[in-house]
Design a protein around this motif. Structure first.
Motif, PDB file in Angstrom:
ATOM      1  N   ASN A   8       0.835  -1.199   0.000  1.00  0.00           N
ATOM      2  CA  ASN A   8       0.000   0.000   0.000  1.00  0.00           C
ATOM      3  C   ASN A   8       0.871   1.251   0.000  1.00  0.00           C
ATOM      4  O   ASN A   8       1.954   1.269   0.568  1.00  0.00           O
ATOM      5  N   LEU A   9       0.370   2.307  -0.638  1.00  0.00           N
ATOM      6  CA  LEU A   9       1.102   3.561  -0.672  1.00  0.00           C
ATOM      7  C   LEU A   9       0.956   4.287   0.658  1.00  0.00           C
ATOM      8  O   LEU A   9      -0.123   4.320   1.242  1.00  0.00           O
ATOM      9  N   THR A  10       2.047   4.883   1.080  1.00  0.00           N
ATOM     10  CA  THR A  10       1.985   5.712   2.279  1.00  0.00           C
ATOM     11  C   THR A  10       1.535   7.111   1.874  1.00  0.00           C
ATOM     12  O   THR A  10       1.470   7.447   0.691  1.00  0.00           O
ATOM     13  N   GLU A  11       1.253   7.936   2.854  1.00  0.00           N
ATOM     14  CA  GLU A  11       0.849   9.318   2.580  1.00  0.00           C
ATOM     15  C   GLU A  11       1.973  10.077   1.882  1.00  0.00           C
ATOM     16  O   GLU A  11       1.738  10.890   0.987  1.00  0.00           O
ATOM     17  N   GLU A  12       3.203   9.811   2.274  1.00  0.00           N
ATOM     18  CA  GLU A  12       4.362  10.449   1.633  1.00  0.00           C
ATOM     19  C   GLU A  12       4.445  10.051   0.157  1.00  0.00           C
ATOM     20  O   GLU A  12       4.717  10.882  -0.704  1.00  0.00           O
ATOM     21  N   ASP A  13       4.196   8.772  -0.137  1.00  0.00           N
ATOM     22  CA  ASP A  13       4.206   8.306  -1.529  1.00  0.00           C
ATOM     23  C   ASP A  13       3.104   8.966  -2.342  1.00  0.00           C
ATOM     24  O   ASP A  13       3.320   9.349  -3.496  1.00  0.00           O
ATOM     25  N   ARG A  14       1.924   9.129  -1.760  1.00  0.00           N
ATOM     26  CA  ARG A  14       0.820   9.787  -2.459  1.00  0.00           C
ATOM     27  C   ARG A  14       1.149  11.243  -2.770  1.00  0.00           C
ATOM     28  O   ARG A  14       0.891  11.727  -3.881  1.00  0.00           O
ATOM     29  N   LYS A  15       1.731  11.937  -1.796  1.00  0.00           N
ATOM     30  CA  LYS A  15       2.100  13.338  -2.013  1.00  0.00           C
ATOM     31  C   LYS A  15       3.171  13.446  -3.095  1.00  0.00           C
ATOM     32  O   LYS A  15       3.117  14.340  -3.940  1.00  0.00           O
ATOM     33  N   ARG A  16       4.144  12.553  -3.070  1.00  0.00           N
ATOM     34  CA  ARG A  16       5.191  12.556  -4.079  1.00  0.00           C
ATOM     35  C   ARG A  16       4.602  12.297  -5.459  1.00  0.00           C
ATOM     36  O   ARG A  16       4.955  12.961  -6.436  1.00  0.00           O
ATOM     37  N   ASN A  17       3.691  11.349  -5.571  1.00  0.00           N
ATOM     38  CA  ASN A  17       3.051  11.043  -6.853  1.00  0.00           C
ATOM     39  C   ASN A  17       2.226  12.227  -7.362  1.00  0.00           C
ATOM     40  O   ASN A  17       2.237  12.521  -8.557  1.00  0.00           O
ATOM     41  N   GLU A  18       1.497  12.891  -6.477  1.00  0.00           N
ATOM     42  CA  GLU A  18       0.721  14.068  -6.879  1.00  0.00           C
ATOM     43  C   GLU A  18       1.637  15.175  -7.384  1.00  0.00           C
ATOM     44  O   GLU A  18       1.337  15.832  -8.381  1.00  0.00           O
ATOM     45  N   TYR A  19       2.764  15.377  -6.701  1.00  0.00           N
ATOM     46  CA  TYR A  19       3.715  16.402  -7.131  1.00  0.00           C
ATOM     47  C   TYR A  19       4.284  16.064  -8.504  1.00  0.00           C
ATOM     48  O   TYR A  19       4.340  16.923  -9.392  1.00  0.00           O
ATOM     49  N   ASN A  24       4.875  16.902 -14.385  1.00  0.00           N
ATOM     50  CA  ASN A  24       5.246  16.055 -15.509  1.00  0.00           C
ATOM     51  C   ASN A  24       4.252  16.230 -16.649  1.00  0.00           C
ATOM     52  O   ASN A  24       3.401  15.392 -16.889  1.00  0.00           O
ATOM     53  N   ARG A  25       4.368  17.349 -17.354  1.00  0.00           N
ATOM     54  CA  ARG A  25       3.480  17.651 -18.467  1.00  0.00           C
ATOM     55  C   ARG A  25       4.316  17.945 -19.703  1.00  0.00           C
ATOM     56  O   ARG A  25       5.318  18.664 -19.623  1.00  0.00           O
ATOM     57  N   ALA A  26       3.896  17.420 -20.845  1.00  0.00           N
ATOM     58  CA  ALA A  26       4.584  17.706 -22.091  1.00  0.00           C
ATOM     59  C   ALA A  26       4.247  19.131 -22.535  1.00  0.00           C
ATOM     60  O   ALA A  26       3.107  19.568 -22.401  1.00  0.00           O
ATOM     61  N   PRO A  27       5.224  19.855 -23.065  1.00  0.00           N
ATOM     62  CA  PRO A  27       4.992  21.258 -23.470  1.00  0.00           C
ATOM     63  C   PRO A  27       4.338  21.346 -24.844  1.00  0.00           C
ATOM     64  O   PRO A  27       4.944  21.785 -25.821  1.00  0.00           O
TER      65      PRO A  27
END
Length: 51
Positions: A8-19, A24-27
């Motif tokens: 399971n993902l921890t809260e820290e992992d979720r925040k890192r993934n959201e960031y 991470n967007r193509a221009p």
């Protein structure tokens, strides 16, 4: 590189993934702008060279 865990993902992992998802967007706008600009410049150059 860190150890991979498939639990399971921890809260820290979720925040890192959201960031990472937020930055991470193509221009696409820049790519389209440069492509259109290149096509216009090429068209102008060919038109001027023809006369």
């Amino acid at each position: 590189m860190g150890q991979m865990s498939y639990g399971n993902l921890t809260e820290e992992d979720r925040k890192r993934n959201e960031y990472l998802d937020s930055i991470n967007r193509a221009p696409y706008f820049t790519i389209a702008f440069l492509t259109i600009g290149f096509i216009c410049a090429l068209t102008i150059a060919v038109s001027l060279a023809a006369f």
